[in-house]
Design an enzyme around this catalytic site. Structure first.
Site, PDB file in Angstrom:
ATOM      1  N   CYS A 141       1.105  -0.950  -0.613  1.00 28.90           N
ATOM      2  CA  CYS A 141      -0.201  -0.013  -0.014  1.00 28.90           C
ATOM      3  C   CYS A 141       1.134   1.144   0.045  1.00 28.90           C
ATOM      4  O   CYS A 141       1.665   1.053   1.320  1.00 28.90           O
ATOM      5  CB  CYS A 141      -0.439   0.059   1.290  1.00 28.90           C
ATOM      6  SG  CYS A 141      -1.786   1.347   1.593  1.00 28.90           S
ATOM      7  N   CYS A 169      -1.213   3.887  -6.628  1.00 26.07           N
ATOM      8  CA  CYS A 169      -1.891   3.012  -5.693  1.00 26.07           C
ATOM      9  C   CYS A 169      -2.301   1.591  -5.886  1.00 26.07           C
ATOM     10  O   CYS A 169      -2.241   1.196  -7.042  1.00 26.07           O
ATOM     11  CB  CYS A 169      -3.356   3.927  -5.282  1.00 26.07           C
ATOM     12  SG  CYS A 169      -4.358   3.138  -4.330  1.00 26.07           S
TER      13      CYS A 169
HETATM   14  N1  DGL Z   1      -3.965   0.598  -1.953  1.00 25.13           N
HETATM   15  C1  DGL Z   1      -3.562   1.750  -1.046  1.00 25.13           C
HETATM   16  C2  DGL Z   1      -2.221   2.576  -1.330  1.00 25.13           C
HETATM   17  O1  DGL Z   1      -1.694   1.550  -2.071  1.00 25.13           O
HETATM   18  C3  DGL Z   1      -4.938   3.008  -0.309  1.00 25.13           C
HETATM   19  C4  DGL Z   1      -6.142   2.825  -0.924  1.00 25.13           C
HETATM   20  C5  DGL Z   1      -6.864   3.826   0.008  1.00 25.13           C
HETATM   21  O2  DGL Z   1      -7.462   2.708   1.158  1.00 25.13           O
HETATM   22  O3  DGL Z   1      -6.816   5.086  -0.274  1.00 25.13           O
HETATM   23  O4  DGL Z   1      -2.413   3.613  -1.249  1.00 25.13           O
END
Ligand code: DGL
Length: 259
Positions: free
Chosen positions: A70, A180
């Site tokens: 993430c 993301c």
């Molecule tokens: N998948 C996450 C990232 O790479 C965050 C998405 C979220 O929860 O806003 O930033």
């Protein structure tokens, strides 16, 4: 070798699938923090606290490598995790550096969460690796909602994509960063809406290579049977519905998070 992974939800599956492809026998233990999703609109210190709790849990469960699948969590928590944890912590951040190297127009679009873009780390990334390049950021919270609901194509997806990328294309961006881990699941739909000559960058494959470099007995692992366990802090029913959509070629056991 057990690898612990975490994300605000199912987005980190885009990293898990790359790791599984590169190291098929690695034991993967993933926590999807879906009850807290999205991280992208939360303050950095809250994300850091939450991620530290999940990392503690993965460590207790035997993780020997921790992958923060993430970008938002990496930006706000990787420093403190690396300083306190006795194991390698692999994080990920929007691929500003390769994008800056690739652009011919001198304009790069970064699709990422608000939390990622707001972090000091992101500004450092741009100042260090993208001097002289115009970096336009664009948060896409709709993308996260769509992926969490398993909606990967259709009118709603196309509208969200057009809203996000049209201003970037109009500004002459020729490289777009999927900053993301949820966004790669919309990649096929995004590619269909992009004009010719625009490059999309996803960091999942690079993270998988980094993880593989930390594992000494890689060749032994390729003979092991697949062992993937996914826990969710959200609805197990929803996870079981999403899994075949997001990771159709993969078999994994699932359960509610044990903390
Ligand atoms: N998948 C996450 C990232 O790479 C965050 C998405 C979220 O929860 O806003 O930033």
């Amino acid at each position: 070798m057990k690898i612990g992974l975490l994300d605000s939800g199912v987005g980190g599956f885009s990293v898990l699938r790359e790791i599984h492809q590169l190291i098929p026998g690695a034991q993967l233990h993933y926590v999807a923090d879906s009850s807290w999703c999205p991280y992208g609109n939360k303050p950095g210190h809250i994300i850091c606290e939450r991620v530290t709790g999940i990392a503690d849990y993965l460590l207790e469960a035997g993780a020997e490598v921790l992958v923060i699948a993430c970008n938002s969590a990496t930006i706000h928590a990787v420093g403190s995790l690396r300083a306190t944890y006795p194991l390698p912590v692999v994080g990920m951040e929007p691929a500003v550096k390769p994008a800056a190297e690739l652009t011919r127009t001198g304009v790069v679009g970064v699709l990422a969460t608000e939390a990622s873009i707001a972090g000091e780390k992101f500004h450092q990334l741009v100042n260090t690796h993208a001097r002289g390049v115009r970096v336009i950021t664009r948060p896409c919270p709709r993308f996260v909602e769509l992926v969490e609901s398993g909606t990967l194509q259709g009118d709603e997806v196309n509208e969200a994509i057009d809203e996000a990328i049209t201003p970037l294309i109009a500004s002459d961006a020729d490289v777009l960063v999927l900053g993301c881990t949820h966004y790669p699941f919309l990649r096929p739909a995004i590619e269909q809406r992009l004009p010719e000559g625009i490059t999309l960058i996803d960091t999942g494959p690079a993270v998988a290579k980094r993880v593989a470099s930390l594992i000494p007995e890689l060749s032994d692992l390729s003979k092991e049977p697949t062992n993937i366990h996914i826990e969710t802090t959200g609805s197990l029913e929803q996870l079981d519905l999403l899994l075949p959509k997001l990771l159709p070629d993969l078999t994994a056991s699932t359960s509610e998070a044990g903390f």
